[in-house]
Motif scaffolding. Structure first.
Motif, PDB file in Angstrom:
ATOM      1  N   ASP A  74       1.094  -0.612  -6.236  1.00  0.00           N
ATOM      2  CA  ASP A  74       0.341   0.443  -6.933  1.00  0.00           C
ATOM      3  C   ASP A  74       0.548   0.458  -8.447  1.00  0.00           C
ATOM      4  O   ASP A  74      -0.081   1.260  -9.145  1.00  0.00           O
ATOM      5  N   ASN A 115      -3.392   4.752 -10.642  1.00  0.00           N
ATOM      6  CA  ASN A 115      -2.662   5.627  -9.722  1.00  0.00           C
ATOM      7  C   ASN A 115      -1.687   6.517 -10.472  1.00  0.00           C
ATOM      8  O   ASN A 115      -0.985   6.044 -11.370  1.00  0.00           O
ATOM      9  N   THR A 132       3.150   7.416  -4.762  1.00  0.00           N
ATOM     10  CA  THR A 132       1.816   7.564  -5.361  1.00  0.00           C
ATOM     11  C   THR A 132       1.233   8.922  -4.987  1.00  0.00           C
ATOM     12  O   THR A 132       1.175   9.282  -3.815  1.00  0.00           O
ATOM     13  N   ARG A 135      -5.012   8.682  -6.512  1.00  0.00           N
ATOM     14  CA  ARG A 135      -5.659   7.370  -6.656  1.00  0.00           C
ATOM     15  C   ARG A 135      -7.068   7.573  -7.194  1.00  0.00           C
ATOM     16  O   ARG A 135      -7.549   8.701  -7.272  1.00  0.00           O
TER      17      ARG A 135
END
Ligand code: FRU
Length: 447
Positions: A74, A115, A132, A135
């Motif tokens: 990510d 992210n 995370t 998004r």
């Protein structure tokens, strides 16, 4: 003595590239100053990481090295900018994990993941697992893939986050999210610029003397004579009834971008900027020594009577001052770097010359900073500030930078400059002032 351009009062990496200040916070009795760091090269290529300085007093620093690497799916193309927030004995760091997909993409409308990622730390440099939080699918459908640079703060028992963004029809804007627990975030609203920019980077929202300000770094606004003189701008709006009003630039010198503010334990709001900008048409000869860019000094912010924010160099600098020497009107003085110069009287016009390098002048309501030697300016020419009346100037001169505060901090100009020696000859025409030598700050480096 030859000047190697290593800064003595400004934070910079020993090697590699620095850009935005990140995660500015006070935690565990220390200030924490993170920054965008490319340790592999002085031109910003290679891995984009976070470097970390800590300090008990903003004068003695320890560089603990690289503390966040782009090492997960990510954030694999860069640990981009973000902020810090202290809660329950932990420092929460929110940043943008940049992801560039393989294939044919413009990386504006496709091919880029942006992210929002959270890590926590108990000591400033050992980081938790990455988590995370948001998004691309969590951003409004009118956003391009350029959404980044979370800034989080607590307000009325909840948490708020502001993100910088570019819409699909190329307008700069900020997105607001709210949360009760710092983990689950709900979209709240968007504030559009309408300033001709295509992207707003590095937003920051804060209250000063009960007035609310939104700081942004807009890209794509057409150049003006006194505003938007640089490739990208950086300034703030006052938010009144939720509307952004009266954009003012933080700094109208050659080298300033992407600042971030934070609150010191004594309640002062401090601002640190990147003393550099991306995609500049001028150069920095430190590249041949393997490093590029530094942060500005921390600046103290106060809300001015007439709408703007005043910026002053942090008062901690006073502890580094030696005995002053006077510069008389018409006089010349050899000043060793680094130094602080102050002249705090009203003038109709004057010229202050750094001989064979540059001159600062004020006439007809306009302050000019003009390089007269391209070896010293490296492509920098002239910057102007329309200040009307002149009531004083303070200059913090480091080995290779100048921060110029006008009228008690009503306007500021920052620039890199590259003198060959560790002294400069000052000449005054129409102004008198005092030059204080400054001691270097201490930086211990773990790597
Ligand atoms: C501003 C910026 C940010 C981004 C970072 C990447 O200079 O472009 O928007 O997060 O730099 O280094």
């Amino acid at each position: 003595m030859k000047n190697d351009h290593k800064q003595l009062l400004h934070l910079e990496p020993q090697s590699g590239w620095l850009n935005d200040p990140n995660g500015l916070s006070c935690f565990g009795g220390k200030y924490h100053i993170y920054f965008q760091y490319s340790p592999d090269s002085p031109d910003g290529s290679g891995r984009k990481c976070w470097g970390h300085f800590e300090s008990p007093d903003l004068l003695n620093y320890r560089f603990t090295g690289t503390v966040l690497y782009p090492d997960t799916p990510d954030d694999r193309s860069g640990v981009y900018s973000g902020c810090g927030l202290v809660k329950d004995g932990l420092l929460y760091l929110f940043y943008t994990g940049n992801v560039k997909e393989e294939g044919e993409h413009d990386y504006i409308t496709s091919g880029r993941g942006a992210n929002v990622i959270l890590v926590t730390t108990g000591n400033g440099h050992d980081m938790s697992e990455k988590r995370t939080l948001l998004r691309n699918s969590d951003y409004p459908e009118y956003c391009s893939c350029h959404v980044r640079d979370p800034k989080v703060w607590e307000e009325d028992g909840r948490y708020r986050m502001v993100l910088g963004a570019r819409t699909l029809d190329d307008r700069g804007c900020v997105l607001y999210y709210t949360s009760d627990d710092l983990l689950n975030w709900t979209y709240d609203s968007t504030l559009f610029g309408g300033d001709g920019s295509y992207m707003w980077e590095c937003p920051d929202e804060f209250v000063l003397s009960e007035r609310r300000f939104l700081s942004v770094s807009p890209q794509g606004v057409p150049h003006g004579e006194f505003m938007y003189q640089n490739v990208y701008s950086s300034g703030y709006f006052e938010l009144r009834d939720g509307e952004p009003r009266d954009y003012r630039e933080w700094d109208c010198g050659f080298d300033f971008y992407a600042p971030q503010s934070f609150e010191a334990p004594d309640g002062r709001r401090l601002l640190i900027g990147w003393m550099g900008i991306g995609d500049i048409p001028y150069t920095n000869p430190t590249v041949s020594q393997g490093r590029q860019h530094c942060l500005t000094l921390p600046r103290e912010l106060t809300a001015g009577r007439e709408g703007g924010i005043y910026q002053r160099p942090m008062r901690e600098l006073n502890a580094l001052k030696g005995r002053p020497v006077s510069l008389a009107d018409g006089g010349t003085l050899e000043a060793g770097l680094p130094f602080y110069f102050a002249s705090l009287a009203e003038r109709e016009r004057f010229k202050l010359t750094f001989e064979d390098m540059l001159e600062m002048s004020f006439a007809d309501g306009v302050f000019n900073l003009r390089f007269t030697n391209d070896k010293v300016g490296c492509g920098r020419d002239i910057r102007r500030a329309k200040i009307g009346r002149f009531t004083g100037i303070e200059i913090v001169a480091d080995t290779s930078s100048l921060e110029i505060f006008l009228n008690g901090g009503e306007a500021v100009m920052s620039t890199r400059f590259y003198p060959g020696e560790m002294t400069v000859r000052l000449h005054s025409d129409g102004i008198e002032g005092s030059v204080y030598p400054l001691r270097a700050m201490e930086v211990i480096r773990d790597e």
